[in-house]
Design an enzyme around this catalytic site. Structure first.
Site, PDB file in Angstrom:
ATOM      1  CB  CYS A  40      -1.222   2.063  -5.232  1.00 24.83           C
ATOM      2  SG  CYS A  40      -0.808   1.235  -6.792  1.00 24.83           S
ATOM      3  CG  ASP A  42      -4.388  -2.161  -7.560  1.00 27.30           C
ATOM      4  OD1 ASP A  42      -5.609  -2.425  -7.496  1.00 27.30           O
ATOM      5  OD2 ASP A  42      -3.526  -3.017  -7.797  1.00 27.30           O
ATOM      6  NE  ARG A  44      -5.915  -5.305  -7.287  1.00 24.55           N
ATOM      7  CZ  ARG A  44      -4.872  -6.144  -7.310  1.00 24.55           C
ATOM      8  NH1 ARG A  44      -5.063  -7.440  -7.212  1.00 24.55           N
ATOM      9  NH2 ARG A  44      -3.640  -5.672  -7.432  1.00 24.55           N
ATOM     10  CG  HIS A  96      -1.648  -2.275  -3.019  1.00 26.27           C
ATOM     11  ND1 HIS A  96      -1.756  -3.434  -3.765  1.00 26.27           N
ATOM     12  CD2 HIS A  96      -1.407  -1.288  -3.910  1.00 26.27           C
ATOM     13  CE1 HIS A  96      -1.599  -3.143  -5.049  1.00 26.27           C
ATOM     14  NE2 HIS A  96      -1.383  -1.850  -5.156  1.00 26.27           N
ATOM     15  CB  CYS A  99       2.100  -2.903  -5.243  1.00 23.59           C
ATOM     16  SG  CYS A  99       2.251  -1.436  -6.277  1.00 23.59           S
TER      17      CYS A  99
END
Length: 199
Positions: A40, A42, A44, A96, A99
């Protein structure tokens, strides 16, 4: 001008050389990763950081909700380069928990262009409606959809002609599905070595 980021980069580069004088010389000549990471976007969930691998050890493709679209030329080009040129042995699809893409797909909140992108997750949710609706805790339902999506994306990787061709010619290639939990930093194996499971 984001001067603070440029300064941090200089500090990081200096510290690398102080710790290991040959670090950048080796890095220039090194890209032979065993792993392709489809993750992803993302911020993080950085692949190298959460697996504690140095640069050069993992080839990375990231997008919203770690999806594998067969018409996504970027993803398919990454697959081809990783398999045919870099000869990676492991393809890791890593979603994750928590998400935003999974949540947006489940809640059907209008998101413009992202709506089209997230359709495969909605399809997975529809195919698994009974299981998902039986989960009364909303967060656990989102977590389960994350896992189901990871499994679905592994299947999509295996359906790619690039991957099928590599397996047909006997290339040592394995597909794994993982999910990362933001709350504790742990990775959970969802589908291990899908190549064997799929034949």
């Amino acid at each position: 001008m984001l001067e603070h980021l440029l300064k941090q980069n200089k500090d990081w580069a200096r510290k690398q050389i102080e710790r290991d004088a040959g670090y950048f010389d080796r890095l220039v000549h090194q890209q032979a990763p065993e792993y392709l990471w489809i993750g992803c976007a993302d911020s993080r969930v950085p692949a190298n950081v959460i697996t504690d691998l140095p640069p050069g050890e993992v080839f990375v493709h990231r997008n919203i909700a770690n999806l594998v679209h067969h018409a996504d030329l970027n993803c398919q080009s990454v697959l081809q380069f990783a398999i045919d040129v870099l000869k990676v042995q492991h393809i890791i699809v890593c979603g994750h928990y928590g998400c935003g893409g999974i949540r947006a797909a489940m809640e059907r909140s209008p998101s413009g262009m992202v709506d089209h992108w997230l359709q495969p997750i909605r399809d997975i949710a529809r195919l698994n409606r009974d299981e998902l609706e039986a989960i009364t805790d909303e967060e656990k339902r989102f977590d389960r959809l994350c896992e189901l999506s990871v499994e679905g994306q592994c299947d999509r990787v295996l359906q790619s002609p690039i991957v099928r061709d590599a397996l047909d010619r006997g290339q040592d290639l394995h597909v794994h599905g993982w999910a990362y939990r933001l709350t504790d930093g742990q990775i959970r194996c969802i589908a291990d070595d899908k190549k064997r499971a799929e034949g």
